[in-house]
Design a protein around this motif. Sequence first.
Motif, PDB file in Angstrom:
ATOM      1  N   VAL A 162      28.825  -4.758  52.664  1.00 18.19           N
ATOM      2  CA  VAL A 162      29.025  -5.530  51.397  1.00 18.19           C
ATOM      3  C   VAL A 162      27.748  -5.462  50.508  1.00 18.19           C
ATOM      4  O   VAL A 162      28.336  -5.258  49.121  1.00 18.19           O
ATOM      5  CB  VAL A 162      29.107  -7.358  51.728  1.00 18.19           C
ATOM      6  CG1 VAL A 162      29.382  -7.978  50.374  1.00 18.19           C
ATOM      7  CG2 VAL A 162      29.937  -7.207  52.628  1.00 18.19           C
ATOM      8  N   GLU A 163      26.612  -5.237  50.558  1.00 15.75           N
ATOM      9  CA  GLU A 163      25.743  -5.111  49.845  1.00 15.75           C
ATOM     10  C   GLU A 163      25.652  -3.768  48.922  1.00 15.75           C
ATOM     11  O   GLU A 163      25.614  -3.591  47.642  1.00 15.75           O
ATOM     12  CB  GLU A 163      24.198  -5.388  50.364  1.00 15.75           C
ATOM     13  CG  GLU A 163      23.180  -5.153  49.544  1.00 15.75           C
ATOM     14  CD  GLU A 163      21.616  -5.308  50.122  1.00 15.75           C
ATOM     15  OE1 GLU A 163      20.515  -5.251  49.658  1.00 15.75           O
ATOM     16  OE2 GLU A 163      21.721  -5.454  51.501  1.00 15.75           O
ATOM     17  N   ARG A 164      26.154  -2.782  49.773  1.00 13.60           N
ATOM     18  CA  ARG A 164      26.273  -1.506  49.383  1.00 13.60           C
ATOM     19  C   ARG A 164      27.268  -1.360  48.136  1.00 13.60           C
ATOM     20  O   ARG A 164      27.320  -0.857  47.205  1.00 13.60           O
ATOM     21  CB  ARG A 164      26.486  -0.470  50.393  1.00 13.60           C
ATOM     22  CG  ARG A 164      26.488   1.026  50.121  1.00 13.60           C
ATOM     23  CD  ARG A 164      26.834   1.848  51.116  1.00 13.60           C
ATOM     24  NE  ARG A 164      26.087   1.581  52.345  1.00 13.60           N
ATOM     25  CZ  ARG A 164      26.171   2.179  53.547  1.00 13.60           C
ATOM     26  NH1 ARG A 164      27.209   2.897  53.788  1.00 13.60           N
ATOM     27  NH2 ARG A 164      25.490   1.831  54.538  1.00 13.60           N
ATOM     28  N   PHE A 165      28.328  -2.162  48.403  1.00 17.62           N
ATOM     29  CA  PHE A 165      29.724  -1.973  47.777  1.00 17.62           C
ATOM     30  C   PHE A 165      29.243  -2.993  46.339  1.00 17.62           C
ATOM     31  O   PHE A 165      29.658  -2.398  45.164  1.00 17.62           O
ATOM     32  CB  PHE A 165      30.701  -3.021  48.514  1.00 17.62           C
ATOM     33  CG  PHE A 165      32.108  -2.873  47.309  1.00 17.62           C
ATOM     34  CD1 PHE A 165      33.036  -2.322  47.237  1.00 17.62           C
ATOM     35  CD2 PHE A 165      32.224  -4.296  46.894  1.00 17.62           C
ATOM     36  CE1 PHE A 165      34.056  -2.228  46.236  1.00 17.62           C
ATOM     37  CE2 PHE A 165      33.372  -4.530  46.039  1.00 17.62           C
ATOM     38  CZ  PHE A 165      34.115  -3.492  45.768  1.00 17.62           C
ATOM     39  N   ARG A 173      19.834  -8.214  38.736  1.00 17.83           N
ATOM     40  CA  ARG A 173      19.492  -8.759  40.249  1.00 17.83           C
ATOM     41  C   ARG A 173      18.282  -9.403  39.813  1.00 17.83           C
ATOM     42  O   ARG A 173      17.542  -9.216  39.035  1.00 17.83           O
ATOM     43  CB  ARG A 173      19.302  -7.818  41.404  1.00 17.83           C
ATOM     44  CG  ARG A 173      18.705  -6.383  41.133  1.00 17.83           C
ATOM     45  CD  ARG A 173      18.640  -5.731  41.960  1.00 17.83           C
ATOM     46  NE  ARG A 173      18.189  -6.213  43.393  1.00 17.83           N
ATOM     47  CZ  ARG A 173      18.326  -5.589  44.584  1.00 17.83           C
ATOM     48  NH1 ARG A 173      18.454  -4.162  44.588  1.00 17.83           N
ATOM     49  NH2 ARG A 173      18.132  -5.987  45.692  1.00 17.83           N
ATOM     50  N   LEU A 174      17.789 -10.326  40.891  1.00 17.08           N
ATOM     51  CA  LEU A 174      16.640 -10.967  40.477  1.00 17.08           C
ATOM     52  C   LEU A 174      15.445 -10.144  40.823  1.00 17.08           C
ATOM     53  O   LEU A 174      15.300  -9.133  41.700  1.00 17.08           O
ATOM     54  CB  LEU A 174      16.451 -12.154  41.667  1.00 17.08           C
ATOM     55  CG  LEU A 174      17.224 -13.449  41.292  1.00 17.08           C
ATOM     56  CD1 LEU A 174      17.235 -14.593  42.328  1.00 17.08           C
ATOM     57  CD2 LEU A 174      17.083 -13.967  39.842  1.00 17.08           C
ATOM     58  N   THR A 175      14.385 -10.394  40.211  1.00 15.69           N
ATOM     59  CA  THR A 175      13.001  -9.488  40.161  1.00 15.69           C
ATOM     60  C   THR A 175      12.440  -9.951  41.461  1.00 15.69           C
ATOM     61  O   THR A 175      12.646 -10.999  42.072  1.00 15.69           O
ATOM     62  CB  THR A 175      12.181  -9.549  39.065  1.00 15.69           C
ATOM     63  OG1 THR A 175      11.770 -10.867  38.856  1.00 15.69           O
ATOM     64  CG2 THR A 175      12.927  -8.988  37.747  1.00 15.69           C
ATOM     65  N   ARG A 209      11.662 -20.345  34.198  1.00 15.56           N
ATOM     66  CA  ARG A 209      12.653 -20.536  33.008  1.00 15.56           C
ATOM     67  C   ARG A 209      13.884 -19.756  33.426  1.00 15.56           C
ATOM     68  O   ARG A 209      15.290 -19.978  33.201  1.00 15.56           O
ATOM     69  CB  ARG A 209      12.073 -20.020  31.677  1.00 15.56           C
ATOM     70  CG  ARG A 209      11.090 -21.206  30.895  1.00 15.56           C
ATOM     71  CD  ARG A 209      11.055 -20.865  29.707  1.00 15.56           C
ATOM     72  NE  ARG A 209      10.126 -19.797  29.303  1.00 15.56           N
ATOM     73  CZ  ARG A 209       8.972 -19.543  29.388  1.00 15.56           C
ATOM     74  NH1 ARG A 209       8.269 -20.741  29.558  1.00 15.56           N
ATOM     75  NH2 ARG A 209       8.219 -18.482  29.210  1.00 15.56           N
ATOM     76  N   THR A 210      13.452 -18.609  33.700  1.00 13.66           N
ATOM     77  CA  THR A 210      14.696 -17.543  34.251  1.00 13.66           C
ATOM     78  C   THR A 210      15.548 -18.086  35.460  1.00 13.66           C
ATOM     79  O   THR A 210      16.805 -18.295  35.544  1.00 13.66           O
ATOM     80  CB  THR A 210      14.124 -16.050  34.676  1.00 13.66           C
ATOM     81  OG1 THR A 210      13.318 -15.764  33.547  1.00 13.66           O
ATOM     82  CG2 THR A 210      15.349 -15.295  35.373  1.00 13.66           C
ATOM     83  N   LEU A 211      14.783 -18.636  36.553  1.00 16.40           N
ATOM     84  CA  LEU A 211      15.557 -19.400  37.730  1.00 16.40           C
ATOM     85  C   LEU A 211      16.527 -20.564  37.124  1.00 16.40           C
ATOM     86  O   LEU A 211      17.442 -20.852  37.592  1.00 16.40           O
ATOM     87  CB  LEU A 211      14.640 -19.788  38.669  1.00 16.40           C
ATOM     88  CG  LEU A 211      13.941 -18.593  39.219  1.00 16.40           C
ATOM     89  CD1 LEU A 211      12.913 -19.142  40.253  1.00 16.40           C
ATOM     90  CD2 LEU A 211      14.888 -17.647  40.179  1.00 16.40           C
TER      91      LEU A 211
END
Length: 267
Positions: A162-165, A173-175, A209-211
């Motif tokens: 699923v992650e690959r897809f 994505r989150l850093t 702030r990003t979260l």
Amino acid sequence: MPGAEGFRGGEAGGEAGVPEVDDACEGGSAAGAGGVREVEAGGGEVGVEPREGAGEAGAIAEPALDGEAQAAARGKEKAPEHALALIDDGELRGALEAVLLVVDEPVSEIVLAQVLEQPTERIAAMLTRIAGDYTSAGHGFELRRAAGGWRLYTRPAYAAYVERFVLDGQSVRLTQAALETLAVVAYKQPVTRSRISAIRGVNCDGVIRTLVSRGLVEECGTEPETGAHLYRTTVLFLEKLGLNTVDELPPLAPFLPDDVDEFADAQ
């Protein structure tokens, strides 16, 4: 009124004649039709009075209902205005699966019960049964509770595929810094920004702030001693991780370094 032959004339002196009912009237053929009998009224006028046993004028007897009619009448009186639809387990299961496929967030048993017009207890039992059937059959997806509701999730055993897809060709994505900060909040909540910065060793204001903007972290009051804002994870965080509560987070011990005690003593 009786015919002329049913009367006998009075005396020649002009006295009023008294009508006399003939045999036919006495037999009830005339009186029976009207429910009255003719009587003498002064001056030769003919009056009427109710016949004995005829009942009160204008009274209409109600027809008696048989057993079936009475039962039907009672059923209509007792039938609720909004009766629940009687559906079998197969139809209920199909309806639940159809709804769960289109929801974009976990849905509670109460909401499903309202939509399908079924008792909440029956909905809860069917959801548990469906979840067990999916697990037994070894499907690539599963039904589980998350964030106070129910939702379909991919099975962890197939997470790599699923992650690959999902991530193929995507860079949103989150850093690493955001993931570390999110982990601190998840395991230490409620926690202040200064405490997060002390644990990570760097300033985390921008990451917080990003979260918050991503909806993964939110403010939840202030610390009594310092007045600093406290932060905690959100329902969206639980939903993304497929958890029902933060108590289901995996323990940290297996991920800590072996010399963590020595590091803590040095601090």
